[in-house]
Design a protein around this motif. Sequence first.
Motif, PDB file in Angstrom:
ATOM      1  N   ALA A  13      -2.197   5.107 -33.966  1.00  0.00           N
ATOM      2  CA  ALA A  13      -1.975   3.693 -34.220  1.00  0.00           C
ATOM      3  C   ALA A  13      -2.964   3.407 -35.538  1.00  0.00           C
ATOM      4  N   ALA A  14      -4.058   4.051 -35.694  1.00  0.00           N
ATOM      5  CA  ALA A  14      -4.875   3.729 -36.967  1.00  0.00           C
ATOM      6  C   ALA A  14      -4.167   4.056 -38.168  1.00  0.00           C
ATOM      7  N   LYS A  15      -3.454   5.258 -38.266  1.00  0.00           N
ATOM      8  CA  LYS A  15      -2.594   5.459 -39.280  1.00  0.00           C
ATOM      9  C   LYS A  15      -1.467   4.566 -39.456  1.00  0.00           C
ATOM     10  N   ALA A  16      -0.999   4.196 -38.465  1.00  0.00           N
ATOM     11  CA  ALA A  16       0.277   3.314 -38.747  1.00  0.00           C
ATOM     12  C   ALA A  16       0.117   2.042 -39.276  1.00  0.00           C
ATOM     13  N   HIS A  17      -1.122   1.371 -38.643  1.00  0.00           N
ATOM     14  CA  HIS A  17      -1.468  -0.148 -39.097  1.00  0.00           C
ATOM     15  C   HIS A  17      -2.556   0.098 -40.287  1.00  0.00           C
ATOM     16  N   ALA A  18      -2.664   1.013 -40.730  1.00  0.00           N
ATOM     17  CA  ALA A  18      -3.564   1.219 -41.910  1.00  0.00           C
ATOM     18  C   ALA A  18      -3.254  -0.015 -42.904  1.00  0.00           C
ATOM     19  N   GLY A  19      -4.316  -0.645 -43.648  1.00  0.00           N
ATOM     20  CA  GLY A  19      -4.044  -1.785 -44.205  1.00  0.00           C
ATOM     21  C   GLY A  19      -3.552  -3.032 -43.689  1.00  0.00           C
ATOM     22  N   GLN A  20      -3.333  -3.067 -42.462  1.00  0.00           N
ATOM     23  CA  GLN A  20      -2.995  -4.305 -41.806  1.00  0.00           C
ATOM     24  C   GLN A  20      -4.040  -4.893 -41.449  1.00  0.00           C
ATOM     25  N   LYS A  21      -4.026  -6.571 -41.628  1.00  0.00           N
ATOM     26  CA  LYS A  21      -5.144  -7.372 -41.007  1.00  0.00           C
ATOM     27  C   LYS A  21      -4.569  -8.178 -39.878  1.00  0.00           C
ATOM     28  N   ARG A  22      -5.522  -8.607 -39.160  1.00  0.00           N
ATOM     29  CA  ARG A  22      -5.127  -9.706 -38.210  1.00  0.00           C
ATOM     30  C   ARG A  22      -4.562 -10.907 -38.808  1.00  0.00           C
ATOM     31  N   LYS A  23      -4.066 -11.487 -38.312  1.00  0.00           N
ATOM     32  CA  LYS A  23      -3.168 -12.793 -38.813  1.00  0.00           C
ATOM     33  C   LYS A  23      -4.506 -13.895 -39.514  1.00  0.00           C
ATOM     34  N   ALA A  24      -4.261 -13.904 -40.810  1.00  0.00           N
ATOM     35  CA  ALA A  24      -4.864 -14.844 -41.699  1.00  0.00           C
ATOM     36  C   ALA A  24      -6.461 -14.509 -41.432  1.00  0.00           C
ATOM     37  N   THR A  25      -7.043 -13.496 -41.119  1.00  0.00           N
ATOM     38  CA  THR A  25      -8.282 -13.016 -41.301  1.00  0.00           C
ATOM     39  C   THR A  25      -8.581 -11.612 -42.129  1.00  0.00           C
ATOM     40  N   GLU A  26      -9.559 -11.291 -42.330  1.00  0.00           N
ATOM     41  CA  GLU A  26      -9.884  -9.591 -42.904  1.00  0.00           C
ATOM     42  C   GLU A  26     -10.189  -8.726 -41.733  1.00  0.00           C
ATOM     43  N   VAL A  27     -10.019  -9.041 -40.556  1.00  0.00           N
ATOM     44  CA  VAL A  27     -10.251  -8.058 -39.452  1.00  0.00           C
ATOM     45  C   VAL A  27      -9.060  -6.843 -39.590  1.00  0.00           C
ATOM     46  N   PRO A  28      -9.428  -5.523 -39.503  1.00  0.00           N
ATOM     47  CA  PRO A  28      -8.639  -4.737 -39.656  1.00  0.00           C
ATOM     48  C   PRO A  28      -7.615  -4.744 -38.279  1.00  0.00           C
ATOM     49  N   TYR A  29      -6.232  -4.566 -38.411  1.00  0.00           N
ATOM     50  CA  TYR A  29      -5.307  -4.777 -37.274  1.00  0.00           C
ATOM     51  C   TYR A  29      -5.466  -3.773 -36.484  1.00  0.00           C
TER      52      TYR A  29
END
Length: 180
Positions: A13-29
């Motif tokens: 999951a960490a690799k697959a979601h790398a670079g993604q953020k939670r909606k309108a935030t800077e929180v890593p997905y």
Amino acid sequence: MPFTTVDQAINLAAKAHAGQKRKATEVPYISHPYSVGMLLLKAGCSEDIVIAGILHDTIEDTLVTEKDIEEMFGKKVAELVTMASEPDKSLSWEERKQHTIDHLSEASEEACYVICADKLHNLRSMVSDYEKLGESLWSRFKKGRDRQEWYYRSLLASLEKKIPGTPMVKALTVEIEKLF
């Protein structure tokens, strides 16, 4: 010491979601699927359900496929992830959300736990953001407060039929009341 399958799911999951953020935030997905998995672990769910919680957005939001998950974690986990995933992203918001609500009547209890944990974490994040942002929170969403309320209350009604009285459904109720 070798990794457990939960560790492997976190890594995938960490690799697959790398670079993604939670909606309108800077929180890593990755914080979201990890939190969903931890909610399921705290609820006493099986390892397969915890893994499905960690991977619940991979099919929907990354290049990971159902086949990839089945090969790595087995058919049951792949089915749970698929059940927790929205169908065709080209459908309208309303069609996708209505599908999720309708699909709950056919979903297994295990899939309902994954879906409930996903929505519970989303709501907790929204409540936290609402406390900071107030009504401007709703501008983050394509559909505003009223449609979000409809969606979460409809999900709750369906989940109350499938996994009634569970601590997770009770927690979902509390968060819905806080937010709406």
